[in-house]
Design a protein around this motif. Structure first.
Motif, short mmCIF file in Angstrom:
data_model
loop_
_atom_site.label_atom_id
_atom_site.label_comp_id
_atom_site.label_asym_id
_atom_site.label_seq_id
_atom_site.Cartn_x
_atom_site.Cartn_y
_atom_site.Cartn_z
N TYR A 1 -11.05 -5.88 5.70
CA TYR A 1 -10.38 -5.72 6.99
C TYR A 1 -9.21 -6.69 7.15
O TYR A 1 -8.16 -6.34 7.65
CB TYR A 1 -11.39 -5.90 8.13
CG TYR A 1 -10.81 -5.68 9.50
CD1 TYR A 1 -10.55 -4.40 9.96
CD2 TYR A 1 -10.54 -6.75 10.35
CE1 TYR A 1 -10.02 -4.18 11.22
CE2 TYR A 1 -10.01 -6.55 11.61
CZ TYR A 1 -9.75 -5.26 12.04
OH TYR A 1 -9.23 -5.05 13.29
N ARG A 2 -9.39 -7.92 6.72
CA ARG A 2 -8.36 -8.96 6.89
C ARG A 2 -7.43 -9.10 5.67
O ARG A 2 -6.60 -9.99 5.64
CB ARG A 2 -9.03 -10.30 7.19
CG ARG A 2 -9.81 -10.28 8.47
CD ARG A 2 -10.42 -11.61 8.80
NE ARG A 2 -11.23 -11.54 9.98
CZ ARG A 2 -10.76 -11.48 11.23
NH1 ARG A 2 -9.48 -11.49 11.44
NH2 ARG A 2 -11.58 -11.41 12.25
N VAL A 3 -7.60 -8.24 4.69
CA VAL A 3 -6.76 -8.28 3.49
C VAL A 3 -5.68 -7.21 3.67
O VAL A 3 -5.98 -6.04 3.86
CB VAL A 3 -7.60 -8.01 2.22
CG1 VAL A 3 -6.71 -7.97 0.99
CG2 VAL A 3 -8.69 -9.05 2.08
N ASP A 4 -4.41 -7.64 3.62
CA ASP A 4 -3.33 -6.72 3.96
C ASP A 4 -2.45 -6.29 2.81
O ASP A 4 -1.82 -5.24 2.88
CB ASP A 4 -2.45 -7.34 5.05
CG ASP A 4 -3.21 -7.49 6.35
OD1 ASP A 4 -3.95 -6.56 6.72
OD2 ASP A 4 -3.07 -8.55 7.00
N THR A 5 -2.38 -7.08 1.75
CA THR A 5 -1.43 -6.75 0.67
C THR A 5 -2.16 -6.68 -0.67
O THR A 5 -3.22 -7.28 -0.85
CB THR A 5 -0.34 -7.84 0.56
OG1 THR A 5 -0.94 -9.06 0.12
CG2 THR A 5 0.38 -8.05 1.90
N PRO A 6 -1.58 -5.94 -1.61
CA PRO A 6 -2.16 -5.90 -2.96
C PRO A 6 -2.28 -7.31 -3.57
O PRO A 6 -3.23 -7.58 -4.29
CB PRO A 6 -1.19 -5.03 -3.74
CG PRO A 6 -0.58 -4.13 -2.71
CD PRO A 6 -0.45 -4.99 -1.48
N ARG A 7 -1.34 -8.18 -3.26
CA ARG A 7 -1.39 -9.55 -3.79
C ARG A 7 -2.62 -10.29 -3.26
O ARG A 7 -3.32 -10.96 -4.01
CB ARG A 7 -0.10 -10.30 -3.40
CG ARG A 7 -0.09 -11.74 -3.82
CD ARG A 7 0.16 -11.86 -5.33
NE ARG A 7 0.11 -13.26 -5.72
CZ ARG A 7 -0.77 -13.76 -6.57
NH1 ARG A 7 -1.66 -12.99 -7.15
NH2 ARG A 7 -0.74 -15.04 -6.88
N GLU A 8 -2.88 -10.16 -1.96
CA GLU A 8 -4.08 -10.79 -1.38
C GLU A 8 -5.34 -10.21 -2.03
O GLU A 8 -6.28 -10.94 -2.32
CB GLU A 8 -4.14 -10.55 0.13
CG GLU A 8 -3.13 -11.32 0.93
CD GLU A 8 -3.16 -10.96 2.41
OE1 GLU A 8 -3.06 -11.89 3.22
OE2 GLU A 8 -3.29 -9.77 2.74
N LEU A 9 -5.31 -8.91 -2.27
CA LEU A 9 -6.45 -8.25 -2.91
C LEU A 9 -6.69 -8.81 -4.31
O LEU A 9 -7.82 -9.09 -4.68
CB LEU A 9 -6.22 -6.74 -2.96
CG LEU A 9 -7.34 -5.91 -3.56
CD1 LEU A 9 -8.60 -5.99 -2.72
CD2 LEU A 9 -6.89 -4.46 -3.71
N LEU B 1 -11.92 -8.99 -7.51
CA LEU B 1 -13.00 -8.00 -7.42
C LEU B 1 -13.31 -7.34 -8.75
O LEU B 1 -14.45 -6.97 -9.00
CB LEU B 1 -12.65 -6.94 -6.37
CG LEU B 1 -12.47 -7.45 -4.94
CD1 LEU B 1 -12.23 -6.28 -3.99
CD2 LEU B 1 -13.66 -8.27 -4.48
N ASP B 2 -12.31 -7.20 -9.61
CA ASP B 2 -12.57 -6.60 -10.92
C ASP B 2 -13.57 -7.43 -11.73
O ASP B 2 -14.32 -6.89 -12.54
CB ASP B 2 -11.27 -6.42 -11.70
CG ASP B 2 -10.39 -5.34 -11.11
OD1 ASP B 2 -10.93 -4.40 -10.48
OD2 ASP B 2 -9.16 -5.43 -11.25
N ASP B 3 -13.60 -8.73 -11.49
CA ASP B 3 -14.55 -9.61 -12.19
C ASP B 3 -15.99 -9.38 -11.74
O ASP B 3 -16.93 -9.81 -12.41
CB ASP B 3 -14.18 -11.08 -11.96
CG ASP B 3 -12.83 -11.43 -12.56
OD1 ASP B 3 -12.37 -10.71 -13.47
OD2 ASP B 3 -12.22 -12.41 -12.09
N LEU B 4 -16.17 -8.72 -10.59
CA LEU B 4 -17.52 -8.48 -10.07
C LEU B 4 -18.16 -7.23 -10.69
O LEU B 4 -19.37 -7.06 -10.63
CB LEU B 4 -17.49 -8.33 -8.55
CG LEU B 4 -16.90 -9.49 -7.76
CD1 LEU B 4 -16.92 -9.18 -6.27
CD2 LEU B 4 -17.63 -10.79 -8.07
N LYS B 5 -17.34 -6.37 -11.26
CA LYS B 5 -17.85 -5.14 -11.85
C LYS B 5 -18.64 -5.45 -13.11
O LYS B 5 -18.18 -6.16 -13.99
CB LYS B 5 -16.70 -4.20 -12.21
CG LYS B 5 -15.98 -3.63 -11.02
CD LYS B 5 -14.89 -2.70 -11.50
CE LYS B 5 -14.07 -2.17 -10.36
NZ LYS B 5 -12.97 -1.33 -10.85
#
Length: 141
Positions: free
Chosen positions: A83-91, A96-100
């Motif tokens: 919800y509070r993440v607005d840009t691809p850079r913040e993402l 998150l890819d490390d959690l897969k």
């Protein structure tokens, strides 16, 4: 395949989460859709119980921490709130890819803000508030 459910209380939504857990065996990326207050975290409480990863009272919204981890014997659940993440850079900074992994289930709230999750998702669960306590819950694979 699409399945629809209606719950009439938070307790019923939690119970539905417990019932849905076997359908979400890892690895899975699950988008959780719904407005604020629709019951996404309430459903995750049941999912965490279904995976024996956390007790209902230990599951809270990751609105400010962005990611909560719950470890069970058959899966590690990552409850993610974008919800509070607005840009691809913040993402990107969340990693998150490390959690897969072969044993992970990523439960992502507000993932629809980023097209990549629309493409990568295995399952989508949409929660719609019908009334104060009633929710329509749609699971799409």
């Amino acid at each position: 395949m699409t399945r629809e459910f209606t719950t009439h209380s938070a307790e019923e939504t939690i119970a539905l989460g417990r019932e849905l857990a076997p359908l979400l065996m890892p690895p899975k990326l699950v988008l959780l859709r719904g407005d604020l207050g629709a019951g996404k975290t309430t459903l995750v409480k049941g999912l965490a119980q279904g995976f024996q990863a956390a007790a209902e009272e230990d599951v809270t919204s990751p609105t400010f921490t962005l990611v909560h981890e719950y470890r069970g014997s058959s899966a590690t659940l990552y409850h993610i709130d974008l919800y509070r993440v607005d840009t691809p850079r913040e993402l990107e900074t969340l990693g998150l890819d490390d959690l897969k992994s072969e044993s992970s289930v990523l439960l992502i709230e507000w993932g629809e803000k980023f097209p990549r999750f629309e493409r990568q998702r295995d399952v989508e669960i949409a929660l719609e508030r019908i009334s104060e306590n009633e929710r329509k819950i749609t699971l799409s694979e």
